[in-house]
Design a protein around this motif. Structure first.
Motif, mmCIF file in Angstrom:
data_model
loop_
_atom_site.group_PDB
_atom_site.id
_atom_site.type_symbol
_atom_site.label_atom_id
_atom_site.label_comp_id
_atom_site.label_asym_id
_atom_site.label_seq_id
_atom_site.Cartn_x
_atom_site.Cartn_y
_atom_site.Cartn_z
ATOM 1 N N GLN A 405 -10.059 5.528 2.610
ATOM 2 C CA GLN A 405 -8.814 4.972 2.570
ATOM 3 C C GLN A 405 -9.274 3.920 1.742
ATOM 4 O O GLN A 405 -10.216 3.199 1.016
ATOM 5 C CB GLN A 405 -8.322 4.331 4.114
ATOM 6 C CG GLN A 405 -8.140 5.526 5.124
ATOM 7 C CD GLN A 405 -7.928 3.980 6.565
ATOM 8 O OE1 GLN A 405 -7.783 2.708 6.077
ATOM 9 N NE2 GLN A 405 -7.190 4.748 7.845
ATOM 10 N N VAL A 406 -7.527 3.918 1.148
ATOM 11 C CA VAL A 406 -8.491 2.676 -0.281
ATOM 12 C C VAL A 406 -6.524 2.024 0.286
ATOM 13 O O VAL A 406 -5.302 2.595 0.517
ATOM 14 C CB VAL A 406 -7.643 3.913 -1.368
ATOM 15 C CG1 VAL A 406 -7.401 2.041 -2.250
ATOM 16 C CG2 VAL A 406 -8.926 3.922 -1.455
ATOM 17 N N PRO A 407 -6.520 0.639 0.431
ATOM 18 C CA PRO A 407 -5.400 -0.141 0.799
ATOM 19 C C PRO A 407 -4.565 0.202 -0.554
ATOM 20 O O PRO A 407 -4.734 0.828 -2.010
ATOM 21 C CB PRO A 407 -6.001 -1.784 0.333
ATOM 22 C CG PRO A 407 -7.791 -1.420 0.831
ATOM 23 C CD PRO A 407 -8.057 -0.185 -0.123
ATOM 24 N N SER A 408 -3.129 0.032 0.159
ATOM 25 C CA SER A 408 -1.689 0.527 -0.745
ATOM 26 C C SER A 408 -2.046 -0.128 -1.663
ATOM 27 O O SER A 408 -1.341 0.376 -2.855
ATOM 28 C CB SER A 408 -0.673 0.449 0.119
ATOM 29 O OG SER A 408 -0.566 -0.538 1.124
ATOM 30 N N GLY A 409 -1.981 -2.340 -2.053
ATOM 31 C CA GLY A 409 -1.726 -2.259 -2.310
ATOM 32 C C GLY A 409 -1.128 -4.091 -2.293
ATOM 33 O O GLY A 409 -2.199 -4.016 -0.731
ATOM 34 N N ILE A 434 3.500 1.822 -4.037
ATOM 35 C CA ILE A 434 1.618 1.892 -4.494
ATOM 36 C C ILE A 434 1.283 1.514 -5.760
ATOM 37 O O ILE A 434 2.078 1.055 -6.477
ATOM 38 C CB ILE A 434 1.653 3.423 -4.849
ATOM 39 C CG1 ILE A 434 1.749 4.821 -3.878
ATOM 40 C CG2 ILE A 434 0.043 3.342 -4.810
ATOM 41 C CD1 ILE A 434 1.054 5.703 -3.788
ATOM 42 N N TYR A 435 0.518 0.385 -5.642
ATOM 43 C CA TYR A 435 0.678 -0.885 -6.234
ATOM 44 C C TYR A 435 -0.421 -0.369 -7.499
ATOM 45 O O TYR A 435 -1.257 0.611 -6.836
ATOM 46 C CB TYR A 435 0.735 -1.892 -5.729
ATOM 47 C CG TYR A 435 1.637 -3.197 -5.317
ATOM 48 C CD1 TYR A 435 2.179 -3.738 -5.880
ATOM 49 C CD2 TYR A 435 2.042 -2.702 -3.623
ATOM 50 C CE1 TYR A 435 3.809 -4.281 -4.928
ATOM 51 C CE2 TYR A 435 3.077 -3.515 -2.912
ATOM 52 C CZ TYR A 435 3.986 -4.174 -3.525
ATOM 53 O OH TYR A 435 4.632 -5.031 -3.206
ATOM 54 N N SER A 437 -2.852 -2.217 -8.332
ATOM 55 C CA SER A 437 -4.883 -2.564 -7.708
ATOM 56 C C SER A 437 -5.319 -1.571 -6.407
ATOM 57 O O SER A 437 -6.388 -1.711 -7.186
ATOM 58 C CB SER A 437 -4.297 -3.964 -7.561
ATOM 59 O OG SER A 437 -3.635 -3.441 -6.171
ATOM 60 N N ALA A 438 -3.796 -0.182 -6.341
ATOM 61 C CA ALA A 438 -5.171 0.055 -5.433
ATOM 62 C C ALA A 438 -5.387 1.702 -6.250
ATOM 63 O O ALA A 438 -6.065 2.446 -6.340
ATOM 64 C CB ALA A 438 -3.751 0.675 -4.650
ATOM 65 N N PRO A 445 -9.833 -0.944 -7.274
ATOM 66 C CA PRO A 445 -10.423 -0.978 -5.840
ATOM 67 C C PRO A 445 -11.044 -1.177 -4.859
ATOM 68 O O PRO A 445 -12.791 -0.595 -4.563
ATOM 69 C CB PRO A 445 -9.027 -0.317 -5.418
ATOM 70 C CG PRO A 445 -9.132 1.212 -5.784
ATOM 71 C CD PRO A 445 -10.117 0.476 -7.047
ATOM 72 N N GLN A 447 -13.151 0.257 -1.440
ATOM 73 C CA GLN A 447 -12.431 1.293 -0.113
ATOM 74 C C GLN A 447 -12.785 0.943 1.172
ATOM 75 O O GLN A 447 -14.216 0.312 1.051
ATOM 76 C CB GLN A 447 -13.276 2.730 -0.700
ATOM 77 C CG GLN A 447 -13.082 3.036 -2.989
ATOM 78 C CD GLN A 447 -13.349 3.737 -3.478
ATOM 79 O OE1 GLN A 447 -14.226 4.803 -2.557
ATOM 80 N NE2 GLN A 447 -13.608 3.597 -4.708
#
Length: 522
Positions: A405-409, A434-435, A437-438, A445, A447
């Motif tokens: 997963q990657v944070p959405s922003g 989606i920001y 930064s993501a 970013p 992870q």
């Protein structure tokens, strides 16, 4: 060549010369008495900062040849100093010259010791020079300078007797090859004929050399007489060759031509002074306090030379910078004048092209964004590779699933709407944005990856199960950019957990499972 003061000292007087532009000035004569010393002091005050070199041609100059054991370094210096103190205790003007080694036996060093045995004839003049503040560069012995004269005139022989006439008298100097062995000064009166004195003194010198075994039976003594041209005929009549002696006569005109002198001297003093003026050798005898002044003068000249070099370098750098500035200004002016022409040509070319789908600036920005996404965009390969290496070192663990997963922003600002699309009038059921930064803009970013696995351990061995999971988690945590959290342990070890079961019954089928969350900050 820097200007110098050259002094030629005898027992009776001192002759002072000024060396400038490669030539000697007319001499000034000072008698060895109080009046002469006072006049010499006044003379020195005319050029107090000009270095001086003193040549001593004294009757009381002694020469001794000794053999010393062959040693080197400090031992050699100490041995020579002791021998000089033993041979010449009462004079500070002493010198030692190593002239090679013996051919046979212990191969001892051949050392020539010399000294001015009457220091009272030299010390007053040296003191006057020091008191006047004139730097004294060297105190020379005329016989040792004669070695330079022999080399310059190419007169070296196996056995050479050089006879010169100078202001002190008749100087006879004996050489073996290129080494000085002995020298003797004979004073002459006004009523003596030069030819008679040369013939008589040469016969005595030959007997002395034979008695001291400097020349052996059958050795031919090559005698070179350096004299004015008008004296040569009388010398040729008075000096006859013998079975062990051969006379050669060199007039001063020939000697001056070989030394490239502009004027022909009458005495040999000028020849020695010219050699010293052109290239002063090292001092033969110590110079005392006046020598300290010379070393200070050398230091001052060195500082002046260094300063002049720095000034020259600074001037050169300044000239270069000025030239570079002018050249840069000219180039800038030329480019400024050419810029409107290139701009007009660009506009003319762009006018003939069809309309583009996007502006050049936008295309450049798109390429930049694409390159940034390619370099910094989130990808699971790097993180899964780290997890794979740790799994290779944990054979008891079997991987069941991975969830990357990657944070959405970044979260919305305080007091703002939860979804920025709502501010633009979009429907509330639109997908969340989606920001940047993501996506890796402006920096990669963080992870996360959720790991689920099971542990292969002996039955009912909870300790082994926990150790296997902890070892796997610690191996991941060794990476400084990873943070490991235990989501679900394989065994519930909480203090409020409930234990149940019956003794003697088999455990439920299945291997213990666990879950970890690994956060990676690239």
């Amino acid at each position: 060549m820097l200007p110098k003061q050259l002094f030629f000292l005898t027992n009776e007087h001192l002759c002072a010369y000024q060396w400038q532009r490669g030539r000697l000035s007319e001499p000034r004569h000072f008698l060895a008495d109080r009046a002469g010393m006072d006049a010499f002091t006044q003379y020195l005050r005319e050029n107090p900062d000009r270095p001086a070199y003193l040549i001593a041609d004294m009757v009381e100059e002694d020469f001794q040849r000794q053999l010393l054991p062959h040693v080197s370094g400090r031992a050699r210096r100490g041995l020579i100093a002791r021998r000089m103190n033993l041979a010449y205790r009462d004079t500070p003007f002493r010198h030692a010259l190593i002239q090679g080694r013996e051919a046979a036996g212990r191969r001892d060093d051949q050392v020539l010791f010399s000294a001015i045995t009457n220091p009272g004839a030299v010390q007053p003049w040296v003191n006057v020079i020091g008191q006047a503040g004139v730097p004294l560069g060297a105190l020379y012995s005329a016989p040792f300078l004669a070695m330079m004269l022999v080399r310059s005139l190419a007169m070296a022989q196996d056995h050479l007797l050089l006879i010169t006439i100078d202001s002190a008298g008749l100087r006879q100097t004996y050489f073996q090859g290129r080494h000085l062995k002995f020298s003797r000064l004979t004073t002459m009166t006004a009523d003596e004929r030069l030819a008679d004195v040369v013939a008589e003194e040469t016969d005595r010198m030959q007997q002395f050399l034979t008695s001291t075994r400097l020349t052996g039976r059958g050795d031919l003594l090559q005698t070179v007489v350096l004299a004015p041209r008008d004296e040569i005929p009388a010398l040729e009549r008075a000096c006859e060759d013998g079975p062990e002696i051969a006379f050669h006569f060199v007039d001063m005109e020939t000697a001056a031509a070989r030394l490239r002198m502009r004027e022909v001297p009458r005495l040999a003093d000028t020849l020695l002074l010219t050699l010293v003026g052109r290239n002063p050798p090292a001092s033969h005898y110590p110079t005392g306090a006046a020598g300290h002044l010379f070393r200070l003068w050398q230091t001052r000249i060195g500082l002046y030379a260094g300063s002049a070099g720095l000034v020259a370098a600074a001037l050169a750098a300044t000239v270069y910078n000025v030239w570079a500035t002018v050249d840069a200004n000219n180039t800038a002016a030329r480019l400024t004048a050419e810029a409107p022409q290139f701009e007009a040509r660009y506009r003319a070319v762009m006018a003939t092209l069809p309309p583009a789908a996007a502006r050049t600036v936008n295309m450049r920005a798109a390429v930049t964004v694409d390159e940034t996404l390619r370099m910094q965009g989130p990808q699971p390969l790097a993180l899964t590779a780290i997890v794979s290496d740790s799994l290779d070192r944990a054979p008891a663990i079997t991987l069941l699933s991975l969830e990357w997963q990657v944070p959405s922003g970044a979260p919305p600002a305080a007091g703002g709407a939860a979804n920025p699309l709502q501010q633009a009038g979009q429907p509330t059921d639109a997908p969340a944005p989606i920001y940047s930064s993501a996506l890796g803009i402006p920096s990669p970013p963080p992870q996360t990856i959720r790991i689920e696995g099971e542990i292969d351990a002996p039955e009912n061995d909870s300790r082994a199960v926990l150790d296997a999971m902890n070892a796997f988690a610690l191996d991941l945590a060794r990476n400084r950019r990873l943070a490991v959290d235990i989501v679900t342990p394989p065994v519930d070890v909480r203090s409020n957990a409930r234990l149940s079961g019956k003794a003697g019954l088999a455990a439920e089928p299945g291997k213990p499972r666990f879950a970890l969350r690994v956060t990676w900050k690239p």
